[in-house]
Design an enzyme around this catalytic site. Structure first.
Site, PDB file in Angstrom:
ATOM      1  CG  HIS A   1      39.799  29.991  64.352  1.00  0.00           C
ATOM      2  ND1 HIS A   1      39.741  29.878  63.461  1.00  0.00           N
ATOM      3  CD2 HIS A   1      38.159  29.306  64.672  1.00  0.00           C
ATOM      4  CE1 HIS A   1      38.975  29.636  62.411  1.00  0.00           C
ATOM      5  NE2 HIS A   1      38.008  29.230  63.189  1.00  0.00           N
TER       6      HIS A   1
ATOM      7  CG  ASN B   1      29.818  27.169  69.480  1.00  0.00           C
ATOM      8  OD1 ASN B   1      29.324  28.746  69.670  1.00  0.00           O
ATOM      9  ND2 ASN B   1      30.324  26.936  68.455  1.00  0.00           N
TER      10      ASN B   1
END
Ligand code: ADP
Length: 397
Positions: free
Chosen positions: A180, A7
């Protein structure tokens, strides 16, 4: 089979190494201040650690440091990166192009770069990191992109279009994309498993409440609406972000204070929300503590955020004409029993009832509604890294 999950931001790189045999984390870590100085915090599952300050002018040096931490340091967990079957990357914006995760090719990288117009803080950084990752590990290890927006691509146009002149959608792709999505997909799918009523059309609401917050409605696992919009600024009040508000308040302030669009953007993203109203902090725990010791603005910030969450849930119940199950996740959703209690107390019109003792438990997957509740309510800890690893494994299998 081991999957490495990445990430990456413009100056940071979070990673996990996951053993997919039993879906356990072998090691995780974080490189910070890439491009400025450089540091790594690396932890093996057995508690061994490797922490170092080391120059990281680009993401390439950061990946090389991760390789050292994983294969040679006192906290090493593998002998060589040859043991890793694939690498999965979190990508913030997939636009209308990427409806699901995919293997990264030159063409995919180019498209992620082009989508930088919609996520200028994220996508260009992902491209840099992915290129550095390919340089470090070679092109024989397959790399997969998992997009935060993909899950929301099933939304109907009536949910994702903004009531602006249509030409802005056509010219610039201005519409709701959501965010999300990997978390909402993970938690929503888990909720469907937990409720276990395969014969029924399941209407589900997932509340991801962390520093960033969003709520998503899904029917049988397909997203029908979500609170974040063109960017993760939309929806309801978050740690530092406004969520939805009357845009004319912003043009008014811009004129009064002589602010540019970039300055307004900065205020709305970084100085507003819980921080802006409370004046205390963006962190929920600090605000709870301040409210408990009599700080009125902290108290107001909590009331505002919870009221907005209640309204969003209500609007999604209306949009789906009902709801079968609700899940709370994210740092606040998983840990703040008071917030869950306050929200659920405003949903009794649905026949929803929670058990205060179950709700008081923390840090695990748990059903908090009573057996007679008409809506099942769960706390489901999210695990975006595992979701990325699962997609990566599925794509290379
Ligand atoms: P991010 O969006 O950065 O991933 P997290 O999901 O980790 O954030 O959530 C961070 C938020 O969770 C912070 O506001 C923090 O105060 C809140 N939080 C964490 N633990 C608790 C707790 N025990 N009680 C209340 N809030 C908590």
């Amino acid at each position: 089979m081991k999957i490495f999950v990445v990430n990456a931001g413009s100056s940071s790189l979070k990673y996990q190494l996951i053993d997919m045999e039993n879906e356990t984390v072998l090691a995780k870590g974080l490189c910070e201040r890439i491009g400025v100085s450089g540091s790594i915090t690396h932890k093996a599952a057995d508690g061994r650690e490797y922490n170092a300050e080391t120059a990281m002018p680009t993401h390439s040096e950061a990946f090389e440091t991760v390789v050292y931490a994983m294969t040679k340091s006192d906290a090493k967990v593998i002998d060589s990166f040859d043991e890793i079957s694939a690498i999965g990357h979190r990508v913030v914006q997939g636009g209308s192009i990427f409806k699901e995760s995919c293997i990264i090719t030159d063409d995919v990288l180019e498209k992620i770069d082009e989508l930088g117009a919609l996520a200028p803080l994220h996508n260009p950084a992902h491209v840099l990191a992915i290129r550095a990752c390919i340089k470090t590990f070679g092109s024989d290890i397959p790399q997969v992109a998992v997009f935060d927006t993909s899950f929301h691509q099933t939304m109907p146009a009536k949910a994702y279009m903004f009531p602006l002149p249509y030409e802005y959608y056509e010219k610039y792709g201005v519409r709701k994309y959501g965010a999300h999505g990997t978390s909402h997909r993970f938690v929503g799918n888990r909720l469907i498993e937990l409720v276990n009523k395969p014969e029924k059309e399941l209407k589900v609401i997932t509340c991801h409440l962390g520093n960033g917050c969003s709520i998503t409605a899904n029917i049988n696992g397909a997203c029908v609406d979500t609170s974040m919009g063109f960017t993760p600024l939309d929806g309801f009040m978050m740690g530092t972000r406004t969520g939805t508000l009357d845009p004319s308040a912003l043009t008014f302030i811009a004129e009064k204070e002589n602010l540019t669009p970039a300055q307004i953007n900065d205020i709305c993203n970084k100085k507003s929300g819980m921080l802006g109203v409370s004046g205390v902090s963006n962190d929920n725990r600090d605000i709870l503590a301040a409210a408990n010791s009599g700080n009125e603005r902290a108290y107001l910030a909590l009331r505002m955020q919870r009221y907005q969450i209640i309204k969003f849930i209500g609007s999604y119940v209306a949009a789906m004409n009902g709801v079968d199950a609700i899940a709370f996740t994210g740092g606040i959703g998983e840990n703040d029993a008071g917030l869950r209690e306050e929200i659920c107390a405003n949903l009794t019109y649905l026949g929803l009832e929670i058990d205060p003792e179950l709700n008081a438990q923390r840090g695990k997957e748990i059903k908090i509604s009573t057996p007679k509740s008409a809506v099942d309510v769960y706390v489901v800890p999210t695990n975006e890294e595992l979701a990325i690893a699962r997609d990566t494994l599925a794509l290379i299998s």
